[in-house]
Design a protein around this motif. Sequence first.
Motif, short mmCIF file in Angstrom:
data_model
loop_
_atom_site.label_atom_id
_atom_site.label_comp_id
_atom_site.label_asym_id
_atom_site.label_seq_id
_atom_site.Cartn_x
_atom_site.Cartn_y
_atom_site.Cartn_z
N PHE A 32 18.39 -0.96 -13.82
CA PHE A 32 18.16 -0.46 -12.71
C PHE A 32 17.48 -1.30 -11.74
O PHE A 32 17.64 -1.15 -10.63
CB PHE A 32 17.31 0.83 -12.93
CG PHE A 32 15.66 0.76 -12.97
CD1 PHE A 32 14.83 0.47 -11.92
CD2 PHE A 32 15.35 0.53 -14.34
CE1 PHE A 32 13.54 0.50 -12.01
CE2 PHE A 32 13.95 0.30 -14.14
CZ PHE A 32 13.19 0.32 -13.19
N GLN A 33 16.76 -2.49 -12.30
CA GLN A 33 15.97 -3.49 -11.51
C GLN A 33 17.09 -4.26 -10.68
O GLN A 33 16.91 -4.70 -9.42
CB GLN A 33 15.25 -4.26 -12.36
CG GLN A 33 13.95 -3.87 -12.73
CD GLN A 33 14.08 -3.25 -14.37
OE1 GLN A 33 15.29 -3.04 -14.67
NE2 GLN A 33 13.04 -3.01 -14.90
N THR A 34 18.17 -4.34 -11.26
CA THR A 34 19.37 -5.15 -10.62
C THR A 34 19.68 -4.25 -9.46
O THR A 34 19.98 -4.80 -8.26
CB THR A 34 20.56 -5.33 -11.49
OG1 THR A 34 20.07 -6.11 -12.59
CG2 THR A 34 21.82 -5.91 -10.93
N ILE A 35 19.94 -2.76 -9.63
CA ILE A 35 20.40 -1.97 -8.43
C ILE A 35 19.30 -2.02 -7.48
O ILE A 35 19.83 -2.22 -6.11
CB ILE A 35 20.74 -0.59 -9.17
CG1 ILE A 35 21.64 -0.28 -10.02
CG2 ILE A 35 20.92 0.21 -7.77
CD1 ILE A 35 22.82 -0.86 -9.74
N GLY A 57 25.00 11.13 -5.19
CA GLY A 57 23.95 11.82 -5.88
C GLY A 57 23.47 11.29 -6.86
O GLY A 57 22.94 11.91 -7.90
N LEU A 58 23.42 10.08 -6.91
CA LEU A 58 23.17 9.17 -8.34
C LEU A 58 21.75 8.50 -8.04
O LEU A 58 21.37 8.16 -6.65
CB LEU A 58 24.01 8.31 -8.48
CG LEU A 58 25.27 8.48 -8.77
CD1 LEU A 58 26.63 7.22 -9.09
CD2 LEU A 58 25.47 9.43 -10.21
N THR A 59 20.74 8.52 -9.04
CA THR A 59 19.56 7.62 -8.93
C THR A 59 19.93 6.34 -9.13
O THR A 59 21.18 5.80 -9.59
CB THR A 59 18.51 8.03 -9.87
OG1 THR A 59 19.18 7.97 -11.14
CG2 THR A 59 18.25 9.66 -9.58
N GLN A 60 18.99 5.14 -8.99
CA GLN A 60 19.41 3.84 -9.16
C GLN A 60 19.54 3.74 -10.99
O GLN A 60 20.33 3.12 -11.11
CB GLN A 60 18.12 2.94 -8.55
CG GLN A 60 18.24 2.89 -7.40
CD GLN A 60 16.93 1.78 -6.94
OE1 GLN A 60 16.04 1.72 -7.58
NE2 GLN A 60 16.58 1.50 -5.67
N GLU A 61 18.69 4.66 -11.57
CA GLU A 61 18.99 4.50 -13.09
C GLU A 61 20.12 4.89 -13.44
O GLU A 61 21.03 4.42 -14.31
CB GLU A 61 17.67 5.37 -13.68
CG GLU A 61 16.32 4.75 -13.64
CD GLU A 61 15.87 4.98 -12.30
OE1 GLU A 61 16.56 5.70 -11.68
OE2 GLU A 61 14.63 4.69 -12.22
N GLN A 62 20.87 5.88 -12.84
CA GLN A 62 22.17 6.51 -13.23
C GLN A 62 23.17 5.59 -12.69
O GLN A 62 24.01 5.50 -13.51
CB GLN A 62 22.33 8.01 -12.49
CG GLN A 62 21.45 9.05 -13.13
CD GLN A 62 21.56 10.36 -12.29
OE1 GLN A 62 21.67 10.10 -10.88
NE2 GLN A 62 21.20 11.50 -12.96
N LEU A 63 23.20 4.97 -11.72
CA LEU A 63 24.21 4.14 -11.17
C LEU A 63 24.22 2.81 -12.02
O LEU A 63 25.13 2.27 -12.58
CB LEU A 63 23.88 3.78 -9.67
CG LEU A 63 24.81 2.63 -9.27
CD1 LEU A 63 26.39 3.04 -9.26
CD2 LEU A 63 24.44 2.35 -7.63
N ALA A 64 22.86 2.38 -12.49
CA ALA A 64 22.73 1.18 -13.48
C ALA A 64 23.50 1.57 -14.76
O ALA A 64 24.32 0.67 -15.28
CB ALA A 64 21.11 0.98 -13.54
N ALA A 65 23.21 2.71 -15.38
CA ALA A 65 23.94 3.06 -16.44
C ALA A 65 25.22 3.14 -16.31
O ALA A 65 26.11 2.62 -17.16
CB ALA A 65 23.35 4.48 -17.01
N ARG A 66 26.03 3.66 -15.11
CA ARG A 66 27.37 3.55 -15.12
C ARG A 66 27.98 2.41 -15.00
O ARG A 66 29.10 2.18 -15.56
CB ARG A 66 27.82 4.41 -13.79
CG ARG A 66 27.12 5.92 -13.67
CD ARG A 66 28.00 6.96 -14.49
NE ARG A 66 27.85 8.12 -14.26
CZ ARG A 66 28.13 8.91 -13.42
NH1 ARG A 66 28.99 8.40 -12.40
NH2 ARG A 66 27.78 10.26 -13.30
#
Length: 373
Positions: free
Chosen positions: A31-34, A17-26
């Motif tokens: 988020f461009q990398t994700i 249930g994560l957005t790309q931005e949320q996964l990037a922060a974790r």
Amino acid sequence: MQILFGETVRRLRREKGLTQEQLAARLNVSFQTISKWERDESYPDITMLPVLAGFFGVRTDDLLGMDEAENERKIQEILDSLADGQNWQESLAALREGLKEFPGEYRLWGEYFSRLTAIGWHDPGEGDRMRARLPEIKTVYQNIMENCTNDDIRLEAKSCLCLYYGILVNKEPEKSAAELEELKRIVGELPSLWKSKEFVRTFPEVLPRSSEEIRKDCHEAIVELLRVFHGMATHLCNTKDNGERRPVHRAMIDVFNTIFPDGDYGLLSSNVFGAWETFAQSAAYAGDYDEAFAAIEQCVEIARRFDELPQTSVHTSPMLQGYVFDKSSSRFLGLDLVRIYLGCKKHPHAYVYPWPEEFKADPRFGALISRVS
């Protein structure tokens, strides 16, 4: 072996249930990398793989999608086999076997459903025989609607069910009140042309893309629109008497020739061929044999040019200039289709409207057969 890293990361991220931005922060990356990982445009450093696998609670092999790669190979083999000239019964049998191994693969379910409902075309029989197939058809349809997340497959299933119900309703109108109501409901749910993916993705604002990518999207949308146009115009002709059909066929041909002024029909060759062939049929039944034979000559020329195209071809007409296509994707039979329509070649899946006997007795008909045989 194919690595399905990007697809796997996207699936695992969505499952959490994560957005790309949320996964990037974790993970302390951008988020461009994700986004690049999920599009398989780049891969993480090897030291990052154990971190990712631990975060998602999977093995490194699972993260790389190596098991999925082998499954994908098998699934693709099944899908490829469907394009090798199998009849619908053989296709159904192959898909049933594939679904035993991959019951959650909705590309296979979609292909299975399209062939299951195509029985209405290939072997319609009586209405009772079609009605006996409804329990399986409804079960598979419900499975796709409830569990498939691919909108293309869902919409294709709706379209296939509409066609099946349409045949059934026309065969047994007095017994098909429930199917007619369901048919109306499903048709009402289908998206308009303005909401189609083909149209929406041509907007430069929708996705950040290069001019070349936008042109390709526009080209594909134009090809699809012309196919839809041909189908609609053909259905319009079917509502008219024979004498009223030729002006519609002629207008359809004029549209194609305006878009392809150099005769570069390419992927649309089968559609232009069909317009000329139905024009020829109308002329033949009206007794205008000169027009009919002239139209068939156009069919021969379109088929001949298509057969001479290289396997990978490029459109040259202004509207589609530079559009690269594989001519096998059109499924046009070229001169073989001329032979089928003239009756000098058989095809198990082609329905051929009969030519008038008087027309076939004309010496020009025999000369045509001799020339293309």
